[in-house]
Motif scaffolding. Structure first.
Motif, PDB file in Angstrom:
ATOM      1  N   LEU A   1      16.014 -37.672 -29.598  1.00  0.00           N
ATOM      2  CA  LEU A   1      17.138 -37.539 -28.662  1.00  0.00           C
ATOM      3  C   LEU A   1      17.623 -36.098 -28.690  1.00  0.00           C
ATOM      4  O   LEU A   1      17.839 -35.537 -29.759  1.00  0.00           O
ATOM      5  CB  LEU A   1      18.278 -38.482 -29.064  1.00  0.00           C
ATOM      6  CG  LEU A   1      19.586 -38.357 -28.276  1.00  0.00           C
ATOM      7  CD1 LEU A   1      19.375 -38.765 -26.816  1.00  0.00           C
ATOM      8  CD2 LEU A   1      20.678 -39.212 -28.908  1.00  0.00           C
ATOM      9  N   THR A   2      17.768 -35.504 -27.510  1.00  0.00           N
ATOM     10  CA  THR A   2      18.267 -34.134 -27.405  1.00  0.00           C
ATOM     11  C   THR A   2      19.617 -34.152 -26.711  1.00  0.00           C
ATOM     12  O   THR A   2      19.765 -34.742 -25.644  1.00  0.00           O
ATOM     13  CB  THR A   2      17.289 -33.250 -26.591  1.00  0.00           C
ATOM     14  OG1 THR A   2      16.013 -33.281 -27.221  1.00  0.00           O
ATOM     15  CG2 THR A   2      17.791 -31.814 -26.513  1.00  0.00           C
ATOM     16  N   ILE A   3      20.600 -33.503 -27.339  1.00  0.00           N
ATOM     17  CA  ILE A   3      21.933 -33.370 -26.745  1.00  0.00           C
ATOM     18  C   ILE A   3      22.176 -31.887 -26.509  1.00  0.00           C
ATOM     19  O   ILE A   3      22.153 -31.086 -27.443  1.00  0.00           O
ATOM     20  CB  ILE A   3      23.026 -33.951 -27.664  1.00  0.00           C
ATOM     21  CG1 ILE A   3      22.726 -35.413 -27.980  1.00  0.00           C
ATOM     22  CG2 ILE A   3      24.403 -33.817 -27.024  1.00  0.00           C
ATOM     23  CD1 ILE A   3      23.653 -36.014 -29.015  1.00  0.00           C
ATOM     24  N   THR A   4      22.397 -31.521 -25.262  1.00  0.00           N
ATOM     25  CA  THR A   4      22.543 -30.106 -24.896  1.00  0.00           C
ATOM     26  C   THR A   4      23.950 -29.850 -24.376  1.00  0.00           C
ATOM     27  O   THR A   4      24.431 -30.544 -23.475  1.00  0.00           O
ATOM     28  CB  THR A   4      21.522 -29.718 -23.803  1.00  0.00           C
ATOM     29  OG1 THR A   4      20.213 -30.088 -24.252  1.00  0.00           O
ATOM     30  CG2 THR A   4      21.561 -28.236 -23.518  1.00  0.00           C
ATOM     31  N   ALA A   5      24.598 -28.847 -24.948  1.00  0.00           N
ATOM     32  CA  ALA A   5      25.943 -28.476 -24.495  1.00  0.00           C
ATOM     33  C   ALA A   5      25.861 -27.628 -23.237  1.00  0.00           C
ATOM     34  O   ALA A   5      24.886 -26.909 -23.005  1.00  0.00           O
ATOM     35  CB  ALA A   5      26.665 -27.712 -25.602  1.00  0.00           C
TER      36      ALA A   5
ATOM     37  N   GLY B   1      16.594 -38.437 -23.523  1.00  0.00           N
ATOM     38  CA  GLY B   1      15.870 -39.320 -24.435  1.00  0.00           C
ATOM     39  C   GLY B   1      16.520 -40.655 -24.691  1.00  0.00           C
ATOM     40  O   GLY B   1      15.980 -41.465 -25.432  1.00  0.00           O
ATOM     41  N   LEU B   2      17.713 -40.907 -24.091  1.00  0.00           N
ATOM     42  CA  LEU B   2      18.343 -42.207 -24.280  1.00  0.00           C
ATOM     43  C   LEU B   2      17.479 -43.302 -23.665  1.00  0.00           C
ATOM     44  O   LEU B   2      16.855 -43.111 -22.620  1.00  0.00           O
ATOM     45  CB  LEU B   2      19.732 -42.222 -23.637  1.00  0.00           C
ATOM     46  CG  LEU B   2      20.813 -41.427 -24.364  1.00  0.00           C
ATOM     47  CD1 LEU B   2      22.074 -41.352 -23.512  1.00  0.00           C
ATOM     48  CD2 LEU B   2      21.132 -42.041 -25.717  1.00  0.00           C
ATOM     49  N   LEU B   3      17.467 -44.465 -24.303  1.00  0.00           N
ATOM     50  CA  LEU B   3      16.579 -45.544 -23.892  1.00  0.00           C
ATOM     51  C   LEU B   3      17.336 -46.846 -23.677  1.00  0.00           C
ATOM     52  O   LEU B   3      18.316 -47.129 -24.373  1.00  0.00           O
ATOM     53  CB  LEU B   3      15.508 -45.772 -24.961  1.00  0.00           C
ATOM     54  CG  LEU B   3      14.606 -44.581 -25.281  1.00  0.00           C
ATOM     55  CD1 LEU B   3      13.854 -44.835 -26.576  1.00  0.00           C
ATOM     56  CD2 LEU B   3      13.647 -44.320 -24.144  1.00  0.00           C
ATOM     57  N   GLY B   4      16.858 -47.634 -22.731  1.00  0.00           N
ATOM     58  CA  GLY B   4      17.328 -49.002 -22.558  1.00  0.00           C
ATOM     59  C   GLY B   4      18.817 -49.151 -22.458  1.00  0.00           C
ATOM     60  O   GLY B   4      19.488 -48.478 -21.670  1.00  0.00           O
TER      61      GLY B   4
ATOM     62  N   GLY C   1      21.331 -39.598 -17.337  1.00  0.00           N
ATOM     63  CA  GLY C   1      21.189 -39.774 -18.776  1.00  0.00           C
ATOM     64  C   GLY C   1      22.497 -39.930 -19.517  1.00  0.00           C
ATOM     65  O   GLY C   1      22.591 -39.607 -20.693  1.00  0.00           O
ATOM     66  N   LYS C   2      23.526 -40.433 -18.838  1.00  0.00           N
ATOM     67  CA  LYS C   2      24.817 -40.603 -19.512  1.00  0.00           C
ATOM     68  C   LYS C   2      24.750 -41.771 -20.485  1.00  0.00           C
ATOM     69  O   LYS C   2      24.167 -42.806 -20.206  1.00  0.00           O
ATOM     70  CB  LYS C   2      25.925 -40.851 -18.483  1.00  0.00           C
ATOM     71  CG  LYS C   2      26.156 -39.691 -17.516  1.00  0.00           C
ATOM     72  CD  LYS C   2      26.642 -38.454 -18.222  1.00  0.00           C
ATOM     73  CE  LYS C   2      26.951 -37.324 -17.239  1.00  0.00           C
ATOM     74  NZ  LYS C   2      27.259 -36.073 -17.915  1.00  0.00           N
TER      75      LYS C   2
END
Length: 195
Positions: free
Chosen positions: A112-116, A141-144, A155-156
């Motif tokens: 999972l990638t979180i980008t500011a 990368g969030l799933l389901g 992708g929220k």
């Protein structure tokens, strides 16, 4: 006097009781990656037969039974946190006197990638608020069920109680050694057990 009798012998086998300590409950593969919906792994039950020296694959509903189970992760306790693995119990029947045996497998974390976001402001303007910083993060990368309904494209994340241990990260603005340049720092250590 009217019949010529032929007797054909029959054979039957008395099988010894199986040694449950020689039974292994394995999984193929032995590791699964979190996919946003449950896995339902099927075990491979192997009898390391001491009489023949062979590894016999036992047959479901003949030699053993088990109740299918669904696993999002390692029973909500990932190996990275406390060494726990997901477990499935099979009941050995027929020649094994109804002994239970456990098998374990891993469900590993998904990437999972979180980008500011980047910001610009003129002198005198206030800094972005913490709420703004969190709301404008980009998640890849969030799933389901971890995705908020209707936000698959953006992708929220889904932070509702129905999501499995998905929490908002903390975000803060930190001054750098360069004048008027700041870093937006994301602390995602406790975001989720699944990533």
């Amino acid at each position: 006097p009217n019949y010529q009798v032929t007797i054909t012998p029959a054979n039957f086998e008395i099988r010894p009781t199986g040694d449950a300590s020689k039974v292994e409950v394995a999984f193929t593969p032995a590791s699964y990656e979190y996919k946003g919906e449950p896995w339902e792994p099927a075990p491979v039950v192997i009898y390391h037969n001491p009489l023949t020296g062979k590894n016999d694959i036992l047959t479901k509903d003949v030699d053993y039974t088990y109740t299918s189970a669904s696993y999002f992760n390692n029973v909500n306790a990932t190996p990275n946190r406390n060494g726990t693995k997901a477990k499935l119990t099979v009941k050995l029947i027929k020649n094994f006197d109804n002994v239970n045996k456990e098998g374990t497998f891993d469900i590993t974390k998904a990437p999972l990638t979180i980008t500011a976001n980047s910001y610009e402001k003129t002198t005198g303007e206030g800094m972005p608020t913490a709420t703004t910083l969190v709301n404008e993060l980009k998640w890849t990368g969030l799933l389901g069920q971890d995705l908020a309904t209707g936000n698959v494209e953006d992708g929220k994340p889904n932070f509702s109680d129905n999501a499995p241990k998905l929490k908002a990260p903390t975000v803060k603005i930190v001054a750098t050694t360069y004048q008027d340049v700041y870093d937006v720092v994301v602390n995602a250590d406790a975001v989720a057990d699944n990533y």
